[in-house]
Design a protein around this motif. Structure first.
Motif: not given
Length: 114
Positions: A1-30
């Motif tokens: 089973q492909v494992q997913l790991v989240e990253s990219g969080g943080g502290l931001v002010q109202t109106g700001g932006s963030l991009r979260l990532s979810c990296a897979a341990s293998g191919s995500i085609f499945s």
């Protein structure tokens, strides 16, 4: 089973932006359907956005027009671009395979200050 790991969080002010990532341990085609969830303190975990292998997306009303879910098959990574952030977006964010059903990861904390 492909494992997913989240990253990219943080502290931001109202109106700001963030991009979260979810990296897979293998191919995500499945992974035919993948979702981003969030859980705020004292609240139930809620589904924020989904994306299919074909690129179809759906969003919760609370984030529609502000968040964008995407996938990069070459990088085996899913993303959640979050713009115009509000304090009510503060939560731990998780990615999870929905079809097939995957397991929960550790999540990544997003805090939006007012």
């Amino acid at each position: 089973q492909v494992q997913l790991v989240e990253s990219g969080g943080g502290l931001v002010q109202t109106g700001g932006s963030l991009r979260l990532s979810c990296a897979a341990s293998g191919s995500i085609f499945s992974i035919r359907v993948m979702g981003w969830y969030r859980q705020a303190p004292g609240k139930q975990r809620e589904l924020v956005a989904t994306i299919t292998s074909g690129g179809s997306t759906n969003y919760a009303d609370s984030v529609k027009g502000r968040f964008t879910i995407s996938r990069d098959n070459a990088e085996n990574t899913f993303y959640l671009q979050m713009n115009s952030l509000k304090p009510e977006d503060t939560a731990v964010y998780y990615c999870k395979g929905l079809n097939p059903i995957g397991s929960w990861g550790q999540g990544t904390q997003v805090t939006v200050s007012s």
